[in-house]
Design a protein around this motif. Structure first.
Motif, PDB file in Angstrom:
ATOM      1  N   PHE A  41       0.792  -1.221   0.000  1.00 13.79           N
ATOM      2  CA  PHE A  41       0.000   0.000   0.000  1.00 13.79           C
ATOM      3  C   PHE A  41       0.831   1.281   0.000  1.00 13.79           C
ATOM      4  O   PHE A  41       0.352   2.313  -0.407  1.00 13.79           O
ATOM      5  CB  PHE A  41      -0.960   0.023   1.195  1.00 13.79           C
ATOM      6  CG  PHE A  41      -1.981  -1.084   1.157  1.00 13.79           C
ATOM      7  CD1 PHE A  41      -2.559  -1.500  -0.035  1.00 13.79           C
ATOM      8  CD2 PHE A  41      -2.380  -1.700   2.318  1.00 13.79           C
ATOM      9  CE1 PHE A  41      -3.505  -2.513  -0.073  1.00 13.79           C
ATOM     10  CE2 PHE A  41      -3.334  -2.714   2.298  1.00 13.79           C
ATOM     11  CZ  PHE A  41      -3.898  -3.118   1.105  1.00 13.79           C
ATOM     12  N   CYS A  45       1.298   3.918   4.629  1.00 17.37           N
ATOM     13  CA  CYS A  45      -0.096   3.488   4.492  1.00 17.37           C
ATOM     14  C   CYS A  45      -0.355   2.154   5.170  1.00 17.37           C
ATOM     15  O   CYS A  45       0.502   1.282   5.217  1.00 17.37           O
ATOM     16  CB  CYS A  45      -0.455   3.356   3.014  1.00 17.37           C
ATOM     17  SG  CYS A  45      -0.358   4.897   2.104  1.00 17.37           S
ATOM     18  N   GLY A  47      -3.944  -0.641   5.727  1.00 15.27           N
ATOM     19  CA  GLY A  47      -5.274  -0.844   5.176  1.00 15.27           C
ATOM     20  C   GLY A  47      -6.061  -1.914   5.879  1.00 15.27           C
ATOM     21  O   GLY A  47      -5.662  -2.458   6.903  1.00 15.27           O
ATOM     22  N   SER A  48      -7.184  -2.226   5.257  1.00 12.41           N
ATOM     23  CA  SER A  48      -8.095  -3.234   5.782  1.00 12.41           C
ATOM     24  C   SER A  48      -7.815  -4.569   5.117  1.00 12.41           C
ATOM     25  O   SER A  48      -7.093  -4.660   4.128  1.00 12.41           O
ATOM     26  CB  SER A  48      -9.535  -2.820   5.488  1.00 12.41           C
ATOM     27  OG  SER A  48      -9.788  -2.867   4.091  1.00 12.41           O
ATOM     28  N   ALA A  71     -10.563  -2.741  -0.637  1.00  8.84           N
ATOM     29  CA  ALA A  71      -9.951  -2.489   0.675  1.00  8.84           C
ATOM     30  C   ALA A  71     -10.014  -0.995   0.964  1.00  8.84           C
ATOM     31  O   ALA A  71     -10.192  -0.172   0.059  1.00  8.84           O
ATOM     32  CB  ALA A  71      -8.502  -2.972   0.693  1.00  8.84           C
ATOM     33  N   TYR A  72      -9.834  -0.672   2.220  1.00  7.19           N
ATOM     34  CA  TYR A  72      -9.695   0.707   2.659  1.00  7.19           C
ATOM     35  C   TYR A  72      -8.231   0.947   2.992  1.00  7.19           C
ATOM     36  O   TYR A  72      -7.592   0.098   3.606  1.00  7.19           O
ATOM     37  CB  TYR A  72     -10.523   0.974   3.926  1.00  7.19           C
ATOM     38  CG  TYR A  72     -11.992   0.756   3.726  1.00  7.19           C
ATOM     39  CD1 TYR A  72     -12.772   1.733   3.128  1.00  7.19           C
ATOM     40  CD2 TYR A  72     -12.599  -0.421   4.129  1.00  7.19           C
ATOM     41  CE1 TYR A  72     -14.128   1.531   2.935  1.00  7.19           C
ATOM     42  CE2 TYR A  72     -13.953  -0.631   3.937  1.00  7.19           C
ATOM     43  CZ  TYR A  72     -14.711   0.354   3.345  1.00  7.19           C
ATOM     44  OH  TYR A  72     -16.046   0.162   3.149  1.00  7.19           O
ATOM     45  N   ILE A  73      -7.714   2.102   2.589  1.00  2.00           N
ATOM     46  CA  ILE A  73      -6.314   2.453   2.833  1.00  2.00           C
ATOM     47  C   ILE A  73      -6.274   3.796   3.551  1.00  2.00           C
ATOM     48  O   ILE A  73      -6.988   4.725   3.191  1.00  2.00           O
ATOM     49  CB  ILE A  73      -5.537   2.584   1.501  1.00  2.00           C
ATOM     50  CG1 ILE A  73      -5.712   1.351   0.635  1.00  2.00           C
ATOM     51  CG2 ILE A  73      -4.066   2.878   1.755  1.00  2.00           C
ATOM     52  CD1 ILE A  73      -5.249   0.078   1.268  1.00  2.00           C
ATOM     53  N   HIS A  74      -5.398   3.886   4.557  1.00  5.18           N
ATOM     54  CA  HIS A  74      -5.201   5.159   5.253  1.00  5.18           C
ATOM     55  C   HIS A  74      -3.722   5.522   5.215  1.00  5.18           C
ATOM     56  O   HIS A  74      -2.869   4.690   5.500  1.00  5.18           O
ATOM     57  CB  HIS A  74      -5.671   5.074   6.706  1.00  5.18           C
ATOM     58  CG  HIS A  74      -5.507   6.358   7.446  1.00  5.18           C
ATOM     59  ND1 HIS A  74      -6.310   7.438   7.206  1.00  5.18           N
ATOM     60  CD2 HIS A  74      -4.618   6.744   8.382  1.00  5.18           C
ATOM     61  CE1 HIS A  74      -5.926   8.440   7.989  1.00  5.18           C
ATOM     62  NE2 HIS A  74      -4.904   8.033   8.704  1.00  5.18           N
ATOM     63  N   SER A  81      -7.780   8.955   3.535  1.00  2.00           N
ATOM     64  CA  SER A  81      -8.263   7.580   3.441  1.00  2.00           C
ATOM     65  C   SER A  81      -8.894   7.382   2.072  1.00  2.00           C
ATOM     66  O   SER A  81      -9.517   8.294   1.527  1.00  2.00           O
ATOM     67  CB  SER A  81      -9.304   7.300   4.524  1.00  2.00           C
ATOM     68  OG  SER A  81      -8.696   7.284   5.792  1.00  2.00           O
ATOM     69  N   HIS A 110     -13.687  -2.465   9.093  1.00  3.06           N
ATOM     70  CA  HIS A 110     -13.498  -2.855   7.696  1.00  3.06           C
ATOM     71  C   HIS A 110     -14.183  -4.165   7.338  1.00  3.06           C
ATOM     72  O   HIS A 110     -14.968  -4.230   6.401  1.00  3.06           O
ATOM     73  CB  HIS A 110     -12.010  -2.976   7.365  1.00  3.06           C
ATOM     74  CG  HIS A 110     -11.225  -1.771   7.735  1.00  3.06           C
ATOM     75  ND1 HIS A 110      -9.990  -1.852   8.315  1.00  3.06           N
ATOM     76  CD2 HIS A 110     -11.489  -0.461   7.629  1.00  3.06           C
ATOM     77  CE1 HIS A 110      -9.530  -0.637   8.536  1.00  3.06           C
ATOM     78  NE2 HIS A 110     -10.417   0.217   8.125  1.00  3.06           N
TER      79      HIS A 110
END
Length: 119
Positions: A41, A45, A47-48, A71-74, A81, A110
């Motif tokens: 990522f 970063c 993520g989920s 997926a979610y990425i922060h 995000s 997530h």
């Protein structure tokens, strides 16, 4: 009975940060060639866990990996995000879409959210 050929697994580092996804071929016994695709990522970063969505859910003849990983990425540096969509057939799990989110999705939410979206 039909068995799954592929698994999509999060890459976790200390302290419990999911930093990428790896696609594993479960049909081979050669551990050196099991990882057939990978997506990291980014440096700051996390993520989920990935969630697979078939491209054609009602097509029984579709290949098992014909679909998308979501997926979610922060990003800790930018505090941004994103909701990302990756091509599950791509050897790099290429990102084909990214949606910037107005806020951060809390850790632990997530998997539950993905589960409810798919039903």
């Amino acid at each position: 009975m039909r068995y799954c050929k592929y698994a999509y697994v999060g890459i976790v580092v200390e302290p419990m940060r999911l930093v990428g996804v790896v696609k594993i071929d479960l049909s081979t016994r050669d551990s050196a060639s099991r990882a057939v695709a990978i997506r990291l990522f980014g440096q700051s970063c996390s993520g989920s866990e990935p969630f697979f969505v078939p491209r054609e859910p009602d097509n029984p003849d579709a290949e098992e990996d014909d679909g998308y990983l979501i997926a979610y990425i922060h990003d800790e540096n930018t505090q941004e995000s994103n909701f990302i969509v990756m091509d599950a057939k791509s050897p790099t799990l290429e990102i084909v879409a990214a949606v910037k989110l107005p806020g951060r999705v809390p850790t632990g939410f997530h998997g539950l959210f993905s589960m409810y979206v798919s039903e």
